[in-house]
Design a protein around this motif. Structure first.
Motif, PDB file in Angstrom:
ATOM      1  N   TYR A 264     -19.024  60.247  28.101  1.00 52.35           N
ATOM      2  CA  TYR A 264     -19.044  61.344  29.073  1.00 52.35           C
ATOM      3  C   TYR A 264     -19.332  62.684  28.390  1.00 52.35           C
ATOM      4  CZ  TYR A 264     -14.190  61.620  27.368  1.00 52.35           C
ATOM      5  OH  TYR A 264     -13.076  61.684  26.574  1.00 52.35           O
ATOM      6  N   GLY A 265     -19.694  62.658  27.118  1.00 59.17           N
ATOM      7  CA  GLY A 265     -19.998  63.879  26.370  1.00 59.17           C
ATOM      8  C   GLY A 265     -21.417  64.370  26.630  1.00 59.17           C
ATOM      9  N   GLY A 266     -21.813  65.404  25.891  1.00 60.84           N
ATOM     10  CA  GLY A 266     -23.101  66.048  26.126  1.00 60.84           C
ATOM     11  C   GLY A 266     -24.283  65.109  26.000  1.00 60.84           C
TER      12      GLY A 266
ATOM     13  N   VAL B   5     -25.921  57.358  29.023  1.00 59.02           N
ATOM     14  CA  VAL B   5     -25.280  56.434  29.956  1.00 59.02           C
ATOM     15  C   VAL B   5     -26.054  56.373  31.273  1.00 59.02           C
ATOM     16  CG1 VAL B   5     -23.244  56.161  31.450  1.00 59.02           C
ATOM     17  CG2 VAL B   5     -22.959  56.511  28.986  1.00 59.02           C
ATOM     18  N   ARG B   6     -26.439  57.514  31.806  1.00 60.67           N
ATOM     19  CA  ARG B   6     -27.145  57.518  33.093  1.00 60.67           C
ATOM     20  C   ARG B   6     -28.464  56.745  33.001  1.00 60.67           C
ATOM     21  NH1 ARG B   6     -25.195  63.028  33.028  1.00 60.67           N
ATOM     22  NH2 ARG B   6     -23.593  63.329  34.636  1.00 60.67           N
TER      23      ARG B   6
ATOM     24  N   VAL C 106     -17.683  53.372  29.725  1.00 62.79           N
ATOM     25  CA  VAL C 106     -17.702  54.758  29.266  1.00 62.79           C
ATOM     26  C   VAL C 106     -16.403  55.055  28.542  1.00 62.79           C
ATOM     27  CG1 VAL C 106     -17.923  57.166  29.958  1.00 62.79           C
ATOM     28  CG2 VAL C 106     -19.206  55.397  31.184  1.00 62.79           C
ATOM     29  N   ALA C 107     -16.482  55.112  27.201  1.00 61.51           N
ATOM     30  CA  ALA C 107     -15.273  55.234  26.385  1.00 61.51           C
ATOM     31  C   ALA C 107     -15.120  56.644  25.840  1.00 61.51           C
ATOM     32  CB  ALA C 107     -15.316  54.234  25.230  1.00 61.51           C
ATOM     33  N   GLY C 108     -13.861  57.079  25.717  1.00 63.18           N
ATOM     34  CA  GLY C 108     -13.541  58.367  25.139  1.00 63.18           C
ATOM     35  C   GLY C 108     -12.050  58.548  25.043  1.00 63.18           C
TER      36      GLY C 108
ATOM     37  N   LYS D  76     -11.146  62.207  32.000  1.00 69.06           N
ATOM     38  CA  LYS D  76     -12.546  62.640  31.957  1.00 69.06           C
ATOM     39  C   LYS D  76     -13.492  61.456  32.135  1.00 69.06           C
ATOM     40  CE  LYS D  76     -11.834  66.733  29.049  1.00 69.06           C
ATOM     41  NZ  LYS D  76     -12.161  67.381  27.741  1.00 69.06           N
ATOM     42  N   ALA D  77     -13.143  60.329  31.540  1.00 64.41           N
ATOM     43  CA  ALA D  77     -13.986  59.147  31.690  1.00 64.41           C
ATOM     44  C   ALA D  77     -14.043  58.702  33.144  1.00 64.41           C
ATOM     45  CB  ALA D  77     -13.478  58.021  30.797  1.00 64.41           C
ATOM     46  N   ALA D  78     -12.874  58.708  33.810  1.00 68.21           N
ATOM     47  CA  ALA D  78     -12.830  58.297  35.212  1.00 68.21           C
ATOM     48  C   ALA D  78     -13.597  59.263  36.099  1.00 68.21           C
ATOM     49  CB  ALA D  78     -11.379  58.195  35.667  1.00 68.21           C
ATOM     50  N   ALA D  79     -13.471  60.566  35.833  1.00 67.52           N
ATOM     51  CA  ALA D  79     -14.191  61.563  36.628  1.00 67.52           C
ATOM     52  C   ALA D  79     -15.693  61.393  36.467  1.00 67.52           C
ATOM     53  CB  ALA D  79     -13.769  62.961  36.210  1.00 67.52           C
ATOM     54  N   PHE D  80     -16.138  61.083  35.264  1.00 68.18           N
ATOM     55  CA  PHE D  80     -17.566  60.894  35.047  1.00 68.18           C
ATOM     56  C   PHE D  80     -18.064  59.648  35.768  1.00 68.18           C
ATOM     57  CE2 PHE D  80     -21.001  58.897  32.608  1.00 68.18           C
ATOM     58  CZ  PHE D  80     -21.952  59.898  32.641  1.00 68.18           C
TER      59      PHE D  80
END
Length: 535
Positions: free
Chosen positions: A10-12, A18-19, A30-32, A37-41
Motif C-alpha cells: 500500500y506504499g508509494g 499492486v493495481r 497486500v502486506a505491511g 492501512k492495508a485494509a483501507a487500501f
C-alpha cells in the motif's frame, strides 16, 4: 489465478504495482506493518487481501500461512537491509522479486545463488529503474563490437510524485559518504550527493526539462563496468525537481563529508515532511536519461513522463519479471535484474501512460581534433591516441617533478603541484559537453585542470586562472604556446605572464611529456616530465 504477496503493497511504489498486477488477473496479498492501512487500501479492490507483515515482523509466519506463488518486496529502504525475506523464500521454495536500488543489497544477492539453485527457486533483486531498466537501455544503446568508454545515467523526479520515507532514507544514507566509482580506468571514490550539475532532458514534441542532479549510489556503479564491453566508467546522478531542495541536500552533505556528523539518515522523516510542504510546487513531469560514449559515437536515450506518471516507471520491470517468474521463464538461482530484460519489452507498458522516449546519436570528435583540424591526424600515433578522449579514459606511467624554492614553492603549493622527486603517475581523463578534465596523480598528490576549445588552440583552467594556448605541431610532436591568460575572467598584463614550456612527443614507442612553468621575478615554479601509456 496466481497469489502474489507484495510487501509494502500500500506504499508509494507498491500500490501502483499492486493495481497493475490485479488488472493482470492475479490475487494480491497486500502486506505491511499496518493492518489498518492495508485494509483501507484493499477496500473496494477485488482479489486484494490485507496481510500484516513486513520484512522484519512476521514475514516468515505470513509465508507459511499464505503460501503465495511469488513474493515481491516493494517496501524499502534496502540500504543496510539483510536478506531475511529472500532467505525465507528459499527455505519455503517461493520465488522472490524486489524493487531494490541499494548497491550493496542488489550486488550481494548472488551470495544466495547456490542455496536458491539447490531449492529450484528464482531469486531476483533490482527490478526497478536501476538496474533493470537502465541495464536494458545500456544494452540497446551499445554498438555491437565497439567498446563503451563511459555511461552516464540521470533521473529527476517530479516534485509532485508521492515518495515515502523509505525514498528519503535511501537518499540520505549515502549523502556526504564516499561512493566507489570506476573512473580513469581504475577504482576511485567521490562523494554522495555532490558533483552537482544541470542536466537537460529533451524528447521530440515535449518541452525540455533542465534539472539539477547529483551523484547517487546505485548497483549500476558495480554491475555495468564489469558487464559491458570496454569496462566503461559509470556515473549515476539523481535529483529532485526543485533547485532549492537540491542545494539544501548538497549543503547538508558537507558536514557528513567533513566527519562532523556520521550520517543524515536519521533526518529522513523530517525530509519527507518538508517535501510534503512543497508538494504543490513544481510540475508533474519526471525524466530519465542514459548516455553512452564510444571513441566514435555517442548515443542517448531520454524518457519524459508527464501527468504524474513518473512514479510508475520504477515498478514496470517488476511487473514484467513477475510474469516471467510465474511462467517459469526465470531459471533457479539468485541474480540481479540488470541483464534480464530488453528495452523493447518496456514499450507496451510505456504506452499505457503519458511517457515518451527516444534515442539520439551524434559523432564523437575529440577536443584536440576539433581544435587542430587536419593537423591532428599528422601527430605521432602515441601523442594522437592520448588525446582521443570520449567520456572517460586513463593512463599510467612515471613522472619526475622538480619544484622551485622560496616564493615559487609557495605558488606551487597553492596550485597543488606534487613534491620534487620520482613518482608513479596516473592521469584520469573525463569528458563532458566537449570539455575535458585531466586529473594527474603523482604518487597520491593530485591536481587537475579543465581544457576547452579556444579557436585553433585550447584553454586550460586551474580554478580562477585560465590560460589560452596555441598548438603548433609537426610529425615530431606537439607544443603548447601561451597566448594569453586571465584571472577571474579579467585579462592579465603581459609582463606578469608566466613562461610555460609544454611539449609532447613519441620516443621508443611511448608517449612522453615535459611541462615547465616559470614566473617573472620569481623563477621556476615547477617542471615535470615523464611517460604515459593508455590503460
Amino acid at each position: 489465478m496466481s497469489r502474489i504477496l507484495v510487501i509494502g503493497g500500500y506504499g508509494g511504489f507498491g500500490a501502483r504495482l499492486v493495481r497493475r498486477l490485479l488488472a493482470n488477473g492475479h490475487h494480491i496479498l497486500v502486506a505491511g506493518r499496518s493492518g489498518e492501512k492495508a485494509a483501507a487500501f484493499c477496500a473496494g479492490l477485488a482479489n486484494a487481501e490485507p496481510v500484516v507483515a513486513d520484512r522484519t515482523n512476521g514475514i516468515g509466519m505470513a509465508l507459511a500461512r499464505e503460501r503465495p506463488d511469488l513474493v515481491i518486496d516493494a517496501a524499502g529502504p534496502f540500504q543496510g537491509s539483510g536478506y531475511t525475506v529472500p532467505e525465507a523464500c528459499i527455505a519455503m521454495r517461493i520465488p522472490y522479486l524486489d524493487l531494490a536500488d541499494s548497491r550493496e543489497f542488489v550486488t550481494g544477492i548472488a551470495r544466495l545463488d547456490r542455496e536458491a539453485a539447490a531449492a529450484s527457486v528464482p531469486i531476483v533483486s533490482g527490478a526497478s529503474s536501476v538496474p533493470a531498466l537502465s541495464g536494458a537501455v545500456v544494452r540497446a544503446l551499445a554498438p555491437p563490437g565497439m567498446p563503451v568508454r563511459a555511461i552516464d545515467i540521470a533521473i529527476s523526479a517530479s516534485n509532485r510524485a508521492v515518495a515515502g520515507p523509505s525514498v528519503a532514507a535511501a537518499i540520505l544514507s549515502y549523502a556526504g559518504k564516499p561512493v566507489k566509482l570506476w573512473r580513469g580506468r581504475r577504482w576511485t571514490s567521490a562523494t554522495g550527493w555532490q558533483e552537482l550539475r544541470r542536466e537537460r532532458f529533451s524528447v521530440s514534441g515535449e518541452a525540455p526539462l533542465l534539472r539539477w542532479v547529483a551523484l547517487a549510489e546505485v548497483p549500476d556503479l558495480d554491475l555495468l563496468p564489469l558487464g559491458i564491453p570496454g569496462h566503461p566508467a559509470v556515473t549515476f546522478r539523481a535529483g529532485t525537481e526543485l533547485g532549492f531542495q537540491m542545494l539544501a541536500l548538497w549543503l547538508l552533505s558537507w558536514p557528513v563529508r567533513w566527519g562532523w556528523i556520521p550520517s543524515l539518515r536519521s533526518a529522513a522523516p523530517w525530509l519527507h515532511r518538508l517535501q510534503g510542504l512543497t508538494a504543490r510546487a513544481g510540475s508533474d513531469r519526471s525524466a530519465m536519461s542514459v548516455t553512452i560514449k564510444t571513441d566514435r559515437v555517442a548515443r542517448r536515450w531520454t524518457l519524459i513522463a508527464s501527468n504524474g506518471d513518473g512514479p510508475e516507471i520504477p515498478t514496470l520491470a517488476a511487473e514484467l519479471l513477475a510474469e516471467d517468474m510465474l511462467a517459469g521463464r526465470i531459471p533457479p538461482g539468485a541474480r540481479d535484474a540488470g541483464h534480464l530484460l530488453t528495452l523493447d519489452r518496456f514499450e507496451p507498458l510505456f504506452a499505457r501512460f503519458s511517457i515518451r522516449h527516444e534515442i539520439t546519436e551524434w559523432p564523437v570528435v575529440p577536443l584536440y581534433a576539433r581544435a587542430m583540424g587536419a593537423r591532428f591526424a599528422d601527430l605521432p600515433a602515441r601523442v594522437r591516441e592520448m588525446h582521443v578522449v570520449s567520456g572517460d579514459g586513463g593512463a599510467i606511467g612515471e613522472g619526475n617533478v622538480r619544484r622551485g624554492r622560496g616564493p615559487a614553492y609557495l605558488i606551487g603549493a597553492v596550485m597543488g603541484f606534487p613534491p620534487s622527486g620520482d613518482h608513479p603517475l596516473h592521469v584520469a581523463f573525463a569528458e563532458h559537453a566537449g570539455k575535458e578534465r585531466w586529473t594527474r596523480d603523482f604518487g597520491g598528490h593530485r591536481f587537475s585542470s579543465e581544457l576547452s576549445q579556444a579557436g585553433e588552440g585550447v584553454a586550460e583552467r586551474f580554478g580562477p586562472l585560465r590560460f589560452v594556448f596555441d598548438l603548433p605541431s609537426d610529425a615530431e610532436g606537439l607544443r603548447m604556446v601561451l597566448r594569453g591568460w586571465t584571472l577571474f575572467g579579467v585579462p592579465m598584463p603581459r609582463f606578469l605572464k608566466p613562461r610555460i614550456d609544454a611539449r609532447e612527443w613519441e620516443e621508443d614507442g611511448r608517449f612522453r611529456f615535459e611541462v615547465g612553468v616559470q614566473m617573472p621575478l620569481i623563477g621556476e615554479v615547477v617542471r615535470y616530465r615523464g611517460y604515459l601509456a593508455p590503460l
